[in-house]
Motif scaffolding. Structure first.
Motif, mmCIF file in Angstrom:
data_model
loop_
_atom_site.group_PDB
_atom_site.id
_atom_site.type_symbol
_atom_site.label_atom_id
_atom_site.label_comp_id
_atom_site.label_asym_id
_atom_site.label_seq_id
_atom_site.Cartn_x
_atom_site.Cartn_y
_atom_site.Cartn_z
ATOM 1 N N LEU A 1 0.841 -1.191 0.000
ATOM 2 C CA LEU A 1 0.000 0.000 0.000
ATOM 3 C C LEU A 1 0.879 1.246 0.000
ATOM 4 N N THR A 2 0.427 2.266 -0.685
ATOM 5 C CA THR A 2 1.058 3.580 -0.590
ATOM 6 C C THR A 2 0.482 4.259 0.658
ATOM 7 N N PRO A 3 1.060 5.372 1.091
ATOM 8 C CA PRO A 3 0.427 6.107 2.201
ATOM 9 C C PRO A 3 -1.031 6.459 1.890
ATOM 10 N N ALA A 4 -1.322 6.796 0.642
ATOM 11 C CA ALA A 4 -2.707 7.092 0.255
ATOM 12 C C ALA A 4 -3.582 5.846 0.371
ATOM 13 N N GLY A 5 -3.019 4.683 0.055
ATOM 14 C CA GLY A 5 -3.754 3.429 0.179
ATOM 15 C C GLY A 5 -4.070 3.106 1.628
ATOM 16 N N GLU A 6 -3.103 3.337 2.504
ATOM 17 C CA GLU A 6 -3.324 3.110 3.928
ATOM 18 C C GLU A 6 -4.368 4.082 4.465
ATOM 19 N N LEU A 7 -4.308 5.325 4.035
ATOM 20 C CA LEU A 7 -5.301 6.321 4.448
ATOM 21 C C LEU A 7 -6.698 5.915 3.964
ATOM 22 N N GLU A 8 -6.787 5.455 2.734
ATOM 23 C CA GLU A 8 -8.067 4.995 2.177
ATOM 24 C C GLU A 8 -8.628 3.844 3.005
ATOM 25 N N ARG A 9 -7.774 2.883 3.344
ATOM 26 C CA ARG A 9 -8.184 1.732 4.150
ATOM 27 C C ARG A 9 -8.716 2.199 5.509
ATOM 28 N N GLN A 10 -8.016 3.116 6.137
ATOM 29 C CA GLN A 10 -8.449 3.636 7.433
ATOM 30 C C GLN A 10 -9.777 4.385 7.317
ATOM 31 N N GLN A 11 -9.960 5.132 6.238
ATOM 32 C CA GLN A 11 -11.221 5.857 6.044
ATOM 33 C C GLN A 11 -12.388 4.894 5.842
ATOM 34 N N ILE A 12 -12.152 3.816 5.120
ATOM 35 C CA ILE A 12 -13.203 2.810 4.921
ATOM 36 C C ILE A 12 -13.584 2.193 6.258
ATOM 37 N N LEU A 13 -12.579 1.828 7.057
ATOM 38 C CA LEU A 13 -12.860 1.258 8.373
ATOM 39 C C LEU A 13 -13.630 2.245 9.253
ATOM 40 N N ARG A 14 -13.206 3.497 9.243
ATOM 41 C CA ARG A 14 -13.873 4.527 10.042
ATOM 42 C C ARG A 14 -15.331 4.701 9.606
#
Length: 157
Positions: free
Chosen positions: A107-120
């Motif tokens: 994952l890129t940092p943007a990918g990790e951020l996207e994953r966290q936003q989906i979880l949130r």
């Protein structure tokens, strides 16, 4: 929630002490809840892309073939999905440092951020909807967590 188990109706077969009707209701309800939770992302990513994003997070760095096996799809299908995730900047494909002939996915940092936003987003939906239930119903759901976790245990399959 809040209802007691009912007596099996005439002709209602019992499976593991649970009526066929209740077993069907449980399966359908858990399936529906899973679908609703998976839909709680408004970024336009398909279920397959979100699933792949989460698999990459769990396994990174990971080879495309291992992702395909994990997701139960063909390697060409994973490659198409990976290319889409790379194009939108959520995933990176780099040469494997131990074998330059192969590539690993992260994952890129943007990918990790996207994953966290989906979880949130999923947790916000769940929290909001749980707040609509009574305390006894919430307590019953929380008490069921260990049993539900056991159902998900791969050792039981």
């Amino acid at each position: 929630m809040g209802t007691l188990p009912r007596e099996p109706a005439a002709g209602d077969e019992s499976i593991s002490g649970i009526s066929q009707t209740d077993l069907t209701r449980l399966r359908m309800t858990l399936g529906r809840l899973g679908r609703v939770l998976r839909q709680q992302n408004d970024d336009g990513l398909s279920y397959a892309l979100v699933s792949l994003l989460f698999a990459i997070h769990r396994m990174q760095p990971v080879a495309a073939g291992d992702l395909a096996a994990s997701e139960g799809v063909s390697p060409p299908s994973v490659t198409r999905s990976l290319n889409r995730l790379i194009d939108i900047g959520l995933v990176l494909r780099l040469a494997d440092p131990s074998d330059r002939r192969t590539a690993v996915i992260s994952l890129t940092p943007a990918g990790e951020l996207e994953r966290q936003q989906i979880l949130r987003s999923r947790e916000n939906w769940l929290s909001e909807h749980l707040s609509r239930l009574g305390g006894d119903d919430v307590a019953a759901l929380l008490a069921a967590i260990p049993a539900l976790e056991q159902l998900c245990d791969p050792a039981l399959e």
